[in-house]
Structures are given as C-alpha cells and as structure tokens.
Design a protein around this motif. Sequence first.
Motif, short mmCIF file in Angstrom:
data_model
loop_
_atom_site.label_atom_id
_atom_site.label_comp_id
_atom_site.label_asym_id
_atom_site.label_seq_id
_atom_site.Cartn_x
_atom_site.Cartn_y
_atom_site.Cartn_z
N THR A 71 -11.86 -1.98 4.04
CA THR A 71 -10.43 -2.31 4.05
C THR A 71 -9.58 -1.37 4.88
OG1 THR A 71 -10.19 -0.96 2.07
CG2 THR A 71 -10.50 -3.31 1.74
N SER A 84 -0.81 -10.23 3.74
CA SER A 84 -0.34 -9.23 4.70
C SER A 84 -0.25 -9.86 6.08
CB SER A 84 -1.33 -8.06 4.73
OG SER A 84 -0.94 -7.12 5.69
N LYS A 85 0.83 -9.55 6.76
CA LYS A 85 0.99 -10.02 8.14
C LYS A 85 0.96 -8.81 9.06
CE LYS A 85 3.66 -14.24 7.45
NZ LYS A 85 4.91 -14.95 7.73
N ALA A 86 0.41 -9.01 10.26
CA ALA A 86 0.37 -7.90 11.21
C ALA A 86 0.43 -8.44 12.61
CB ALA A 86 -0.91 -7.10 11.02
N ILE A 92 -5.23 -10.34 4.68
CA ILE A 92 -5.07 -9.75 3.36
C ILE A 92 -5.29 -8.25 3.44
CG2 ILE A 92 -5.76 -11.80 2.04
CD1 ILE A 92 -8.48 -10.20 1.66
N LYS A 93 -4.73 -7.56 2.45
CA LYS A 93 -5.07 -6.16 2.25
C LYS A 93 -5.68 -6.06 0.86
CE LYS A 93 -1.77 -3.81 5.22
NZ LYS A 93 -0.63 -2.89 5.33
N THR A 94 -6.66 -5.19 0.72
CA THR A 94 -7.30 -4.99 -0.58
C THR A 94 -7.14 -3.53 -0.98
OG1 THR A 94 -8.89 -6.70 0.00
CG2 THR A 94 -9.43 -5.31 -1.89
N CYS A 95 -6.58 -3.30 -2.15
CA CYS A 95 -6.30 -1.93 -2.61
C CYS A 95 -6.63 -1.78 -4.09
CB CYS A 95 -4.82 -1.61 -2.44
SG CYS A 95 -4.26 -1.60 -0.73
N VAL A 144 -6.49 -4.97 11.41
CA VAL A 144 -5.33 -4.60 12.24
C VAL A 144 -4.48 -3.59 11.48
CG1 VAL A 144 -3.26 -5.45 13.39
CG2 VAL A 144 -5.28 -6.88 13.31
N ASN A 157 -9.59 3.26 0.94
CA ASN A 157 -8.30 3.33 1.63
C ASN A 157 -7.73 4.74 1.74
OD1 ASN A 157 -7.97 0.62 2.18
ND2 ASN A 157 -7.08 0.19 0.18
N GLU A 192 -3.44 2.74 -5.66
CA GLU A 192 -2.96 2.80 -4.26
C GLU A 192 -1.77 1.89 -4.01
OE1 GLU A 192 -7.52 3.44 -2.55
OE2 GLU A 192 -6.50 1.54 -2.29
N ALA A 230 -4.71 1.21 4.48
CA ALA A 230 -5.20 -0.17 4.35
C ALA A 230 -4.81 -0.99 5.56
CB ALA A 230 -4.64 -0.80 3.08
N ALA A 231 -5.75 -1.71 6.12
CA ALA A 231 -5.50 -2.56 7.28
C ALA A 231 -5.34 -4.01 6.83
CB ALA A 231 -6.67 -2.46 8.25
N THR A 232 -4.69 -4.80 7.69
CA THR A 232 -4.61 -6.24 7.45
C THR A 232 -5.90 -6.86 7.96
OG1 THR A 232 -2.22 -6.23 7.71
CG2 THR A 232 -3.34 -8.35 7.99
N VAL A 233 -6.63 -7.52 7.07
CA VAL A 233 -7.95 -8.06 7.43
C VAL A 233 -7.88 -9.57 7.50
CG1 VAL A 233 -10.40 -8.02 6.86
CG2 VAL A 233 -8.95 -6.15 6.11
N ASP A 263 2.60 2.59 3.13
CA ASP A 263 3.24 1.62 4.03
C ASP A 263 4.74 1.50 3.75
OD1 ASP A 263 0.88 1.06 5.26
OD2 ASP A 263 0.54 -0.85 4.23
N PHE A 273 0.87 -1.18 0.00
CA PHE A 273 0.00 0.00 0.00
C PHE A 273 0.90 1.22 0.00
CE2 PHE A 273 -2.49 3.16 2.57
CZ PHE A 273 -3.44 3.44 1.60
N MET A 274 0.54 2.26 -0.75
CA MET A 274 1.44 3.38 -1.02
C MET A 274 2.00 4.08 0.22
SD MET A 274 -1.35 5.99 -2.56
CE MET A 274 -2.81 6.47 -1.67
#
Lengths: 71, 190
Positions: free
Chosen positions: B93, A42-44, A56-59, B138, B158, A63, B120-123, A16, A13-14
Amino acid sequence: MEQKYKLGDKVKFMNDADSLAGVIVSFSYDASIKSFRYSFTSKAFDVDSNSMIEGIKTCLEAELLPVESAK
Amino acid sequence: MNQLNKMAKNFKSESKITGWTKMRLLDKYGNAKPMFQENFLWRLFKKYFSLDLQIPFLFGNWTTSVIKRNTVTTIGKQISAQQVGGTTSAPVTAIALGVGTPSATALGSESTTNGGSRGAATVSNQTTTLTGDTERWVKTFTFSGVLVLIEEGLFDNNTSGGNMLASQTFSAVTTANTDTLQITHNVKYA
C-alpha cells in the motif's frame, strides 16, 4: 472488539491533507496484528495517463484520522 | 529435481512480474523541474563504481518526466503469490523514498524528514497489455526542505518496516521547500 470507523465514514491517512480524504468502502480484522484494516476511496493525479484516477488506499486503524464532511 | 519441480517445468504458461516508475518534480507553481533520465551507461557506472554521472548525451538527458525500470524483489514475488491465495492479509500500500542504495529487502537509507516520509499511495488496477494486468501506485510527496533522493520502493506497511515488493535507484533528485514529487509506480503481471 469493535471497529472505530464504519462503512461510509470519511477518513484520511494521518500524514495526508484533508483534501485527500475518502470514504471507507471495506474493512477487515487482522488477528496477527490485532487491528482493523480499512480500504477507502482515493483519487490521485496519474502522471502516466495524465489524468485523475480513482483507486483505493488501505490503512490500519491507527493510521487513520476522521475528516468532517462539509455540511 | 523433485517431482513438483518437474511438473512445474512442464507447464507452458509462464508469468513475469515487471515494473516501472514515472516521476515528475514540480515547484510550488506547478512548473516541472528538470530531472536526469539515465541510460545504460549510467546504470553501468552506478552499479560498478557507485557514480551518479549527470552528463547529458553520454549518460542520459535532462527531462521533466523520468521513467525508470524497477527491480522486483524475491520477497516481493513471495508476497505477490501470498496475495493470490490469501495467505497474507497485508496488501502492498505504501511508497517510500530514500537516500541510499536498496538492498534485496529494504531501502538503503529511507527518508523520514522534510516531507519525504513513507505514506499510503492511491492504488488502482490498470491495463498495459492484457486487461487489468497492471497494479498502479500513485503518490505525491510535498517537501518542506532539501532532500537528495536516489531510491524509491513499494511496501506492505504504511509507516515503517514491512516487506518491499519492488525498488529502483535513480539519478539524484534534489528537492526544495514546497516542491512536489509525483510518483507513479506500476507492476505488471503478465
């Protein structure tokens, strides 16, 4: 209409950091906004479970930024 | 009451949408900084007098991990229903922070500076009561300056605008340069 990124490409994501990059696992075209929409891994760190979680992240295409994989 | 409403009333199976958020504020060394966990009395004063009284024991207590129940908006229920049938293609998201009081559709004053911008978050899908009944967002914000944050929300865009699924207000969290705020927002469908 051709998408900019392919399945397996590494993106972020732009806003991040590069360390938050992930691999594209799916994409679709949204005709209402004339853009491709991508989902990538995506990990968090999850405070709730006090552990790393995988999600996951959705963009949208605009973006996302490509991230070079380490050789 | 029309026929459809009568039929809907006869269905025994009901589903509620509830949500909660857990937050942790850390300094650049990873040390947790204290945040004010509000109680019922704080919420009462906030609602009727717009006061944020951080008085320990009376209005809450200082802790390093705050848990807060959120408000699922009417539009949030609509976009949740639309996701089930696929009549929207925009998933929820993003997590946004703000310095105002949320309305039914948006944050009161969304933060766009000092690292507090929406992103954007981690879902992921999690289990609270029934298998996979909870969706979890998160995101960790890293700040580059002072912000006095008092609201947070989930959005289907986002960067800006979009529909707000849920929001919450909380006792002021003051950030400093290099601080990070970890937000875990859960929405349970059960």
